[in-house]
Design an enzyme around this catalytic site. Structure first.
Site, short mmCIF file in Angstrom:
data_model
loop_
_atom_site.label_atom_id
_atom_site.label_comp_id
_atom_site.label_asym_id
_atom_site.label_seq_id
_atom_site.Cartn_x
_atom_site.Cartn_y
_atom_site.Cartn_z
CG ASP A 18 -2.29 0.38 1.02
OD1 ASP A 18 -2.50 1.47 0.47
OD2 ASP A 18 -3.20 -0.40 1.38
CG ASP A 49 -4.65 5.56 1.10
OD1 ASP A 49 -5.50 4.70 1.35
OD2 ASP A 49 -4.60 6.66 1.68
CD GLU A 90 -8.97 4.17 -1.29
OE1 GLU A 90 -9.93 3.98 -0.54
OE2 GLU A 90 -8.16 5.09 -1.09
CG HIS A 96 -8.87 -1.77 4.61
ND1 HIS A 96 -8.76 -1.71 3.24
CD2 HIS A 96 -8.41 -0.58 5.08
CE1 HIS A 96 -8.24 -0.54 2.90
NE2 HIS A 96 -8.02 0.16 3.99
CG ASP A 97 -11.20 1.66 3.92
OD1 ASP A 97 -10.68 1.57 5.04
OD2 ASP A 97 -10.62 2.12 2.92
C1 NOJ Z 1 -8.24 4.85 2.25
C2 NOJ Z 1 -7.85 3.72 3.12
O1 NOJ Z 1 -8.30 2.52 2.55
C3 NOJ Z 1 -8.43 3.99 4.48
O2 NOJ Z 1 -8.34 2.88 5.33
C4 NOJ Z 1 -7.75 5.21 5.05
O3 NOJ Z 1 -8.36 5.56 6.26
C5 NOJ Z 1 -7.83 6.39 4.09
N1 NOJ Z 1 -7.59 6.03 2.73
C6 NOJ Z 1 -6.82 7.44 4.46
O4 NOJ Z 1 -5.52 6.98 4.18
#
Ligand code: NOJ
Ligand code: MG
Length: 684
Positions: free
Chosen positions: A192, A298, A383, A454-455
């Site tokens: 990541d 990210d 992402e 994971h989000d």
């Molecule tokens: C996306 C990530 O997947 C998430 O877990 C994170 O809190 C935010 N970006 C900030 O880095």
């Protein structure tokens, strides 16, 4: 196109990729269909008229904001006709698709995957010890969520040192072993890359605070206050942090405001500064030399912010939840930065040393071969929260040389819904989403298929609601989702636990929620006077914690994750949904994933093949044909999208079931969530 102004007609704005995505996004958020814009009367309206009509919902400034955002991208949306894509290594036929087009990715959340030393925190040796599980499953590329040194305000998404491993996860040597172990088993490995922001504890930020006028001051978005400022005045603009409150905090030591779109310890980097961009490219090269095969980047679409950092439109802010987004979610220099990073960071040069290991090739039947030459370009997986289909294409079209794959988050929630809503997700929406998406892709485009990460809470639980505790429905729906994800055209990204039908948890107390976002949201609701139980009920459905509980390897209190006390508790007492139990059962969800991935590897139609949807309008039946690129077989895939028994439609191509959730016979009815993958019979 000619510049957009108040006289531009809606159809022309909709013809602009950014305009189309912006309008679709607003409609989705309002729970309306995009058919609305295609109505000829509406399509011919001028922006000034539309602006008047939508003023009650979207406010005065909506049209001017849209004009500004579109103007940023007037010169950037034409594919770069001069370039034919990345340079190919000599001797490789240019027609060979890049490896990631056929690959199955698997996301590991290392903190919760496997703990090797009993401290309750998952670690790198833990991941290495479970590589065989991933290889058996058929994974081609493992993506590790953050493992770099971090104070963990946001679980590693706040990096303190981009060239070190966080101590609780192990050492660089452990990572070298993990890379070699993955390559040895025929799997690539990506990390990541979190470079929209760094931790406030990163050396760059500490240097910036110590001397804001020195060389590091310009690495971040630091702004002086008004003379005599002590931080009690208003921040430089109205942008909001995704984790609550203003996106600015006052640094008393430096007498500056600092921008943080996420937690107060996640400081946004200033990508306008060429030195920042060069540092990031160096980090990428350093890891590529160590054997890393690419990165997931990210919130990479947030890196370019509109110069001057103007206030966000309040109405857009209210609609999307966060004022300011239109100034950075698809910023003016985004494409330029990505091209530069790809060229200077991800692309190998002739002088680059050969990394210590590269992936071993793997044949259609899974047999391992010799190590492959290093990839000419490390894979870039973006992402990209908030981008729609057209923006995705602008970011990942092969000839554009920016990203390779991007995540489009619109699949995750139904029309008018957001992550925090407690509702049952309708798979009919998912079908419509993918049919529209696939129909809009050209040969140059790619699509990442993901349902969990994971989000987000687990898709399986959103689909089933409280019935996710019913083992029969749980297995059936998990197989249906796997079939969709692994046999539609595109590159699937599985998230740990999907292969054993992981579901949401019944977090009973606030203390069980560990994520900074959940914690802050609970506190905000409480501060607004919401009663404790109600506040918990409003955080639980969307909490990211659901996806961050320990992996369930075997039955027992710590599920084979750790010999110590896990840092996060899962609250599930189901029987049968662990890797050990499922691995032993040929009818399990895990076995189904394995069988499906094996079939995918053996049958070119399922990866490279064409796509034709059957009964596109049905909201309960999702069927499609994958046509073989050469003289192989065509495949029919069918899924019952509902928890009811439905009639199997008539007039389908004749086909024999090869893999199915409820047996292989294709009778007149389909059981709840039944899915079948069938070989099409050639007539005659
Ligand atoms: C996306 C990530 O997947 C998430 O877990 C994170 O809190 C935010 N970006 C900030 O880095
Ligand atoms: Mg540990």
């Amino acid at each position: 196109m000619t510049p957009v102004d108040a006289n531009t007609r809606l159809k022309e704005i909709y013809g602009h990729p950014v305009g189309r995505d912006a309008i679709d996004k607003v409609l989705l958020q309002l729970g309306r269909s995009s058919l609305w814009v295609r109505n000829p009367v509406v399509a011919n309206l001028r922006l000034s008229t539309v602006a008047r009509l939508v003023r009650p919902i979207l406010g005065e400034e909506f049209a001017p904001s849209l004009i500004t955002v579109l103007a940023d991208h007037n010169h950037h949306h034409e594919p770069d006709a001069a370039s034919g894509g990345d340079p190919t290594p000599s001797g490789t036929p240019a027609a060979q698709p890049p490896w990631w087009r056929r690959a199955v990715f698997y996301q590991v959340y290392p903190r919760s995957f496997a703990d090797s030393d009993g401290d309750g925190v998952g670690d790198l040796r833990g991941v290495t010890s479970r590589l065989d599980h991933l290889a058996d499953l058929g994974v081609d590329c493992v993506w590790l969520s953050p493992i770099f040194d971090s104070p963990n305000e946001d679980m590693g998404y706040d990096v303190r040192d981009y060239r070190a491993v966080m101590s609780e996860m192990g050492t660089l040597a452990d990572l070298d072993d993990l890379i070699a172990g993955a390559h040895e088993r025929g799997m690539r490995i990506i990390l990541d890359l979190v470079v929209n922001h760094t931790s406030a504890e990163h050396a760059w930020f500490r240097a910036a605070v110590a001397d804001p006028d020195g060389p590091y001051g310009d690495y971040y978005h630091l702004q002086p206050g008004v003379p005599g400022e002590d931080g009690s005045g208003p921040p430089p603009n109205n942008w909001a942090s995704f984790f609550g409150g203003s996106a600015w905090r006052w640094l008393p030591e430096a007498k500056r405001w600092a921008l943080h779109l996420f937690a107060p310890g996640q400081m946004d980097l200033n990508w306008e500064n060429p030195r920042v961009r060069a540092e990031v490219a160096e980090i990428v090269r350093w890891w590529r030399a160590r054997g890393i095969d690419g990165f997931r980047l990210d919130v990479i679409n947030y890196i370019s912010k509109r110069p001057g950092l103007p206030d966000g439109n309040e109405a857009i802010g209210a609609l999307m939840g966060f004022p300011g987004i239109e100034h950075y979610f698809f910023g003016p220099r985004l494409h330029e930065y990505l091209r530069e990073l790809r060229a200077t960071g991800f692309t190998r040069t002739a002088q680059d040393p050969r990394p210590p290991s590269t992936v071993r090739s793997r044949g259609a039947d899974g047999t391992l071969g010799v190590p492959e030459p290093p990839d000419p370009v490390g894979v870039l997986v973006g992402e990209t929260p908030g981008v729609g289909v057209e923006m995705s294409r602008l970011l990942s079209g092969a000839r554009r040389r920016e990203l390779d794959l991007v995540f489009n988050f619109d699949v995750l929630d139904g029309p008018g819904k957001v992550r925090w809503d407690d509702y049952r997700y309708d798979l009919g929406y998912l079908k419509g989403f993918y049919l529209d998406y696939l129909a809009r892709l050209g040969p140059d485009d790619a699509i990442a298929l993901f349902l969990d990460n994971h989000d987000n809470p687990r898709m399986l639980s959103k689909v089933l609601g409280t019935r996710d505790r019913d083992p029969v429905l749980r297995s059936a729906a998990a197989k249906a989702l796997a079939t969709i994800q692994l046999t539609l055209p595109g590159t699937p990204f599985l998230f740990q636990g999907q292969e054993i039908a992981a579901i949401n948890q019944d977090f009973a107390a606030a203390a069980e929620l560990k994520d900074v976002e959940s914690v802050n949201r609970l506190a905000e609701l409480r501060a607004d006077g919401v009663a404790h139980e109600d506040a918990l009920a409003r955080v639980r459905p969307g909490a990211r914690d659901h996806a961050r509980v320990p992996m369930r390897w075997e039955p027992g209190p710590t599920t084979g994750f750790s010999t110590g006390t896990p840092w996060q508790v899962g609250r599930e007492d189901s029987v049968g949904f662990t890797v050990a139990e499922q691995g032993a059962d040929p009818g399990s969800v895990l076995s189904f994933h394995r069988d499906l991935i094996r079939l995918r590897r053996a049958e070119p139609a399922l990866t490279d093949g064409g796509f034709r949807a059957l009964l596109p309008r049905s909201r309960e039946y999702f069927g499609w044909v994958r046509t073989a690129p050469g003289d192989g077989d065509d495949w029919l895939v069918e899924v019952n999208l509902t928890d009811r028994t439905i009639k199997r439609p008539r007039g389908l191509p004749a086909a024999t079931g090869v893999l199915g959730s409820h047996g292989l016979a294709r009778g007149p009815r389909m059981a709840p969530y039944e899915c079948v993958v069938a070989r099409v019979l050639i007539a005659g």
